[in-house]
Design a protein around this motif. Structure first.
Motif, mmCIF file in Angstrom:
data_model
loop_
_atom_site.group_PDB
_atom_site.id
_atom_site.type_symbol
_atom_site.label_atom_id
_atom_site.label_comp_id
_atom_site.label_asym_id
_atom_site.label_seq_id
_atom_site.Cartn_x
_atom_site.Cartn_y
_atom_site.Cartn_z
ATOM 1 N N GLN A 1 0.512 10.097 -11.394
ATOM 2 C CA GLN A 1 -0.364 9.704 -10.319
ATOM 3 C C GLN A 1 -0.525 8.210 -10.439
ATOM 4 O OE1 GLN A 1 -4.066 11.894 -10.688
ATOM 5 N NE2 GLN A 1 -3.387 13.478 -9.384
ATOM 6 N N VAL A 2 -0.303 7.530 -8.974
ATOM 7 C CA VAL A 2 -0.044 6.136 -8.829
ATOM 8 C C VAL A 2 -1.147 5.673 -7.752
ATOM 9 C CG1 VAL A 2 1.201 4.137 -8.271
ATOM 10 C CG2 VAL A 2 2.268 5.969 -9.684
ATOM 11 N N GLU A 3 -2.057 4.672 -8.224
ATOM 12 C CA GLU A 3 -2.853 4.287 -7.075
ATOM 13 C C GLU A 3 -2.359 3.095 -6.159
ATOM 14 O OE1 GLU A 3 -5.929 2.691 -9.531
ATOM 15 O OE2 GLU A 3 -6.731 4.813 -10.220
ATOM 16 N N ALA A 4 -2.219 3.731 -4.963
ATOM 17 C CA ALA A 4 -1.707 2.795 -3.905
ATOM 18 C C ALA A 4 -2.829 2.522 -2.824
ATOM 19 C CB ALA A 4 -0.471 3.440 -3.359
ATOM 20 N N GLU A 5 -2.267 1.707 -1.694
ATOM 21 C CA GLU A 5 -3.255 1.364 -0.527
ATOM 22 C C GLU A 5 -3.612 2.597 0.349
ATOM 23 O OE1 GLU A 5 -1.178 -1.513 1.631
ATOM 24 O OE2 GLU A 5 -1.796 -3.058 0.003
ATOM 25 N N ARG A 6 -2.718 3.663 0.364
ATOM 26 C CA ARG A 6 -2.866 4.900 0.892
ATOM 27 C C ARG A 6 -3.396 6.051 0.023
ATOM 28 N NH1 ARG A 6 3.142 4.989 0.754
ATOM 29 N NH2 ARG A 6 3.844 7.263 -0.219
ATOM 30 N N GLY A 7 -3.981 5.670 -1.008
ATOM 31 C CA GLY A 7 -4.701 6.716 -1.844
ATOM 32 C C GLY A 7 -3.947 6.850 -3.173
ATOM 33 N N VAL A 8 -4.155 7.942 -3.834
ATOM 34 C CA VAL A 8 -3.473 8.324 -4.961
ATOM 35 C C VAL A 8 -2.236 9.283 -4.619
ATOM 36 C CG1 VAL A 8 -3.820 9.536 -7.124
ATOM 37 C CG2 VAL A 8 -5.741 8.402 -6.465
ATOM 38 N N ILE A 9 -1.093 8.589 -5.150
ATOM 39 C CA ILE A 9 0.020 9.179 -4.848
ATOM 40 C C ILE A 9 0.770 9.770 -6.005
ATOM 41 C CG2 ILE A 9 2.528 8.865 -3.893
ATOM 42 C CD1 ILE A 9 0.129 8.047 -1.507
ATOM 43 N N GLU A 10 1.460 10.897 -5.858
ATOM 44 C CA GLU A 10 2.383 11.506 -6.885
ATOM 45 C C GLU A 10 3.805 10.806 -6.646
ATOM 46 O OE1 GLU A 10 1.822 13.794 -9.284
ATOM 47 O OE2 GLU A 10 -0.293 14.105 -8.773
ATOM 48 N N ALA A 11 4.131 10.008 -7.764
ATOM 49 C CA ALA A 11 5.160 9.345 -7.740
ATOM 50 C C ALA A 11 6.022 9.478 -9.011
ATOM 51 C CB ALA A 11 5.109 7.800 -7.683
#
Length: 368
Positions: A86-96
């Motif tokens: 899980q990565v924290e990005a501008e569009r929220g928490v993303i599975e990356a």
């Protein structure tokens, strides 16, 4: 398309573009929580490790399956693998997808990206250029087994590209690369090219097919004891001489070795003298630096005379891990020069260093 979190060396734009095979967009700022960016223990590669309460800055990029495969090919050679986090990005928490170090990898000190980029960015980009030249032709394990040679050549290219322009030519205008391929890679490499160069009358030459033995930079050291007025030479088997049909492929030479990435020619000289002959050099005198055979090889040699106490020196040495079996012997300066005059020695760096020593011997003895 896949969300990929980029950090470490993959944030260096020229390297990323080499790996992707296209101009890379800036990506979306993001961070990986509860992790930190470190060197590997051998200071060779940036790696991401779990570290509660820390966060690794980076960017989030959308990549195709082919682009992800290209990145995985390169990163896998350094022992890194993909994991979904899980990565924290501008569009929220993303599975990356994130490249992590393999199990049991021992981390080194923390890594600061800007400092890494300034010191290692150009070098790693050159590593990537040759590595990706083998994508689709050489498997990941094959690439991994050849990394040492690739890294040596990349370090040499990085240093050579900083040489001053002494010829007054602009290679961006005066050389036209039509085709290029990496033809062979191991400890040494072979490259092939179809190219043109600008002639002295201003025209471009006809296309020419040329090959190059691709190597790293080397330090060559002739140890000299000014008190005893003697030098140390080493003898070892040389396969190229044997393959060329020479009935005497054991050659007397100065000490020599490749310059490792991040190492200066002087540091390599001190290390090689100790590894190959057990000699501790007290001082280095610079003989010069030059290409060893410019018509066939990119090898660039840094030549030194190294001052040392050669009392008790001599014997058999070298690193077994590198297949070395090296005999060393101490001879007088007069015997060295007699051997040069009688054409007994067949190693060009030894002739160069010997003649330099003949010109500077009186000064070195007076200073001792």
């Amino acid at each position: 398309m896949t969300d990929l979190f980029l950090t470490g060396c993959l944030r260096h734009a020229p390297l990323l573009e080499t790996l992707l095979g296209r101009v890379a967009p800036e990506g979306q700022p993001a961070q990986l929580p509860d992790h930190a960016l470190h060197w590997t223990a051998d200071l060779s590669t940036p790696v991401v490790i779990a570290d509660k309460g820390q966060a690794v800055p980076g960017v989030l990029l959308r990549v195709s399956e082919e682009e992800l495969a290209r990145l995985d090919y390169f990163q896998g050679a350094f022992g890194l693998h993909l994991a979904e986090l899980q990565v924290e990005a501008e569009r929220g928490v993303i599975e990356a997808q994130v490249f992590l170090s393999g199990p049991g990898a021992e981390p080194g000190p923390a890594l600061e990206f800007d400092a890494w980029q300034a010191e290692w960015g150009a070098f790693m980009t050159r590593v990537a250029v040759e590595a990706m030249g083998w994508y689709g032709r050489l498997g990941p394990e094959g690439l991994r087994s050849r990394l040492r040679g690739i890294r040596l050549r990349a370090a040499a290219r990085t240093a050579i590209s900083a040489h001053p322009d002494r010829a007054g030519h602009d290679v961006t205008q005066d050389v036209n690369m039509i085709e290029h391929r990496f033809a062979y890679a191991d400890y040494f490499g072979m490259e092939e090219a179809l190219l043109q160069f600008r002639r002295y009358d201003g025209s471009m030459s006809a296309p020419m097919a040329r090959s190059c033995l691709a190597t790293g930079r080397a330090s060559v050291i002739l140890p000299y004891d000014p008190v005893r007025d003697s030098v140390l030479l080493i003898e070892q088997f040389r396969a190229p001489l044997y393959l060329g049909g020479d009935p005497a492929p054991w050659l007397w030479e100065p000490i020599a070795g490749m310059i490792d990435p991040g190492e200066t020619p002087e540091q390599a000289a001190l290390r090689e003298a100790e590894e190959e002959a057990g000699v501790i050099l007290s001082r280095l005198e610079t003989v010069g630096a030059a290409y060893s055979s410019s018509g066939s090889s990119m090898e660039y040699c840094h030549l030194f005379v190294g001052l040392a106490d050669l009392g008790g020196a001599g014997g058999v040495g070298g690193l077994a891990s590198e297949g070395e079996d090296i005999r060393s012997a101490v001879i007088s300066f007069d015997d060295l020069m007699e051997g040069i005059d009688r054409h007994l020695y067949r190693d060009m760096p030894l002739l160069v260093a010997g003649h330099w020593l003949a010109r500077h011997r009186d000064r070195l003895r007076a200073e001792s």
